[in-house]
Scaffold this motif. Sequence first.
Motif, PDB file in Angstrom:
ATOM      1  N   MET A  76      -6.745   4.831   3.112  1.00 54.83           N
ATOM      2  CA  MET A  76      -6.244   3.475   3.240  1.00 54.83           C
ATOM      3  C   MET A  76      -5.137   3.490   4.282  1.00 54.83           C
ATOM      4  N   ALA A  77      -5.165   2.581   5.197  1.00 56.99           N
ATOM      5  CA  ALA A  77      -4.166   2.508   6.252  1.00 56.99           C
ATOM      6  C   ALA A  77      -2.837   2.027   5.689  1.00 56.99           C
ATOM      7  N   ALA A  78      -1.763   2.390   6.373  1.00 54.88           N
ATOM      8  CA  ALA A  78      -0.428   1.947   5.950  1.00 54.88           C
ATOM      9  C   ALA A  78      -0.392   0.439   5.854  1.00 54.88           C
ATOM     10  N   ASP A  79       0.240  -0.036   4.815  1.00 53.00           N
ATOM     11  CA  ASP A  79       0.416  -1.473   4.570  1.00 53.00           C
ATOM     12  C   ASP A  79      -0.894  -2.234   4.338  1.00 53.00           C
ATOM     13  N   GLU A  80      -1.991  -1.547   4.119  1.00 55.21           N
ATOM     14  CA  GLU A  80      -3.256  -2.235   3.876  1.00 55.21           C
ATOM     15  C   GLU A  80      -3.174  -3.010   2.574  1.00 55.21           C
ATOM     16  N   ASP A  81      -3.591  -4.260   2.579  1.00 58.98           N
ATOM     17  CA  ASP A  81      -3.551  -5.118   1.404  1.00 58.98           C
ATOM     18  C   ASP A  81      -4.683  -4.721   0.462  1.00 58.98           C
ATOM     19  N   ARG A  82      -4.342  -4.368  -0.771  1.00 60.26           N
ATOM     20  CA  ARG A  82      -5.338  -3.980  -1.776  1.00 60.26           C
ATOM     21  C   ARG A  82      -5.265  -4.925  -2.969  1.00 60.26           C
ATOM     22  N   SER A  83      -4.932  -6.194  -2.745  1.00 63.90           N
ATOM     23  CA  SER A  83      -4.674  -7.124  -3.836  1.00 63.90           C
ATOM     24  C   SER A  83      -5.890  -7.370  -4.721  1.00 63.90           C
ATOM     25  N   GLU A  84      -7.064  -7.063  -4.259  1.00 63.85           N
ATOM     26  CA  GLU A  84      -8.247  -7.277  -5.083  1.00 63.85           C
ATOM     27  C   GLU A  84      -8.496  -6.121  -6.050  1.00 63.85           C
ATOM     28  N   VAL A  85      -7.858  -4.998  -5.831  1.00 64.19           N
ATOM     29  CA  VAL A  85      -8.084  -3.830  -6.692  1.00 64.19           C
ATOM     30  C   VAL A  85      -7.430  -4.062  -8.048  1.00 64.19           C
ATOM     31  N   PHE A  86      -8.196  -3.811  -9.096  1.00 60.57           N
ATOM     32  CA  PHE A  86      -7.714  -3.918 -10.469  1.00 60.57           C
ATOM     33  C   PHE A  86      -7.528  -2.500 -10.985  1.00 60.57           C
ATOM     34  N   ALA A  95       1.629  10.527   5.097  1.00 64.59           N
ATOM     35  CA  ALA A  95       1.277  11.305   6.286  1.00 64.59           C
ATOM     36  C   ALA A  95       0.440  12.552   5.949  1.00 64.59           C
ATOM     37  N   ALA A  96       0.714  13.177   4.824  1.00 63.63           N
ATOM     38  CA  ALA A  96      -0.012  14.388   4.456  1.00 63.63           C
ATOM     39  C   ALA A  96      -1.481  14.108   4.151  1.00 63.63           C
ATOM     40  N   ALA A  97      -1.818  12.902   3.756  1.00 65.26           N
ATOM     41  CA  ALA A  97      -3.202  12.563   3.435  1.00 65.26           C
ATOM     42  C   ALA A  97      -4.086  12.536   4.680  1.00 65.26           C
ATOM     43  N   ALA A  98      -3.519  12.307   5.812  1.00 64.68           N
ATOM     44  CA  ALA A  98      -4.292  12.215   7.043  1.00 64.68           C
ATOM     45  C   ALA A  98      -4.712  13.590   7.576  1.00 64.68           C
TER      46      ALA A  98
END
Length: 112
Positions: free
Chosen positions: A1-11, A108-111
Amino acid sequence: MAADEDRSEVFRVMLRMNIHPGMEREFEQTWHKVGSTIVQHPANLGHWLSRSTEEDSVYYVVSDWVDEPRFREFEHSEAHVEHRTKLHPYRSGGSMTTMRVVYGMTGAAAAR
């Protein structure tokens, strides 16, 4: 997931599970078998088991779903009842919290 990516639909569902002392290893193995089938559900985005470093025999399960209605559908399914039945002998208590993810940021470590 990119930085600041909106995940508002995730429950997101978070379970706290108190496990009978001495049954932790069996619980972990059983959870892994059950969890393997949960991640195959078309609405499941991921499923994690974590063991508390602060409290003995306490685990947390975090599970992400595409939305609340699809989770609730799974929650009331025969498959979920079967999963709970397999885990029940290990549990001495617990709780469930639900939430909607507002934002997610990948470190950063995830990339790497």
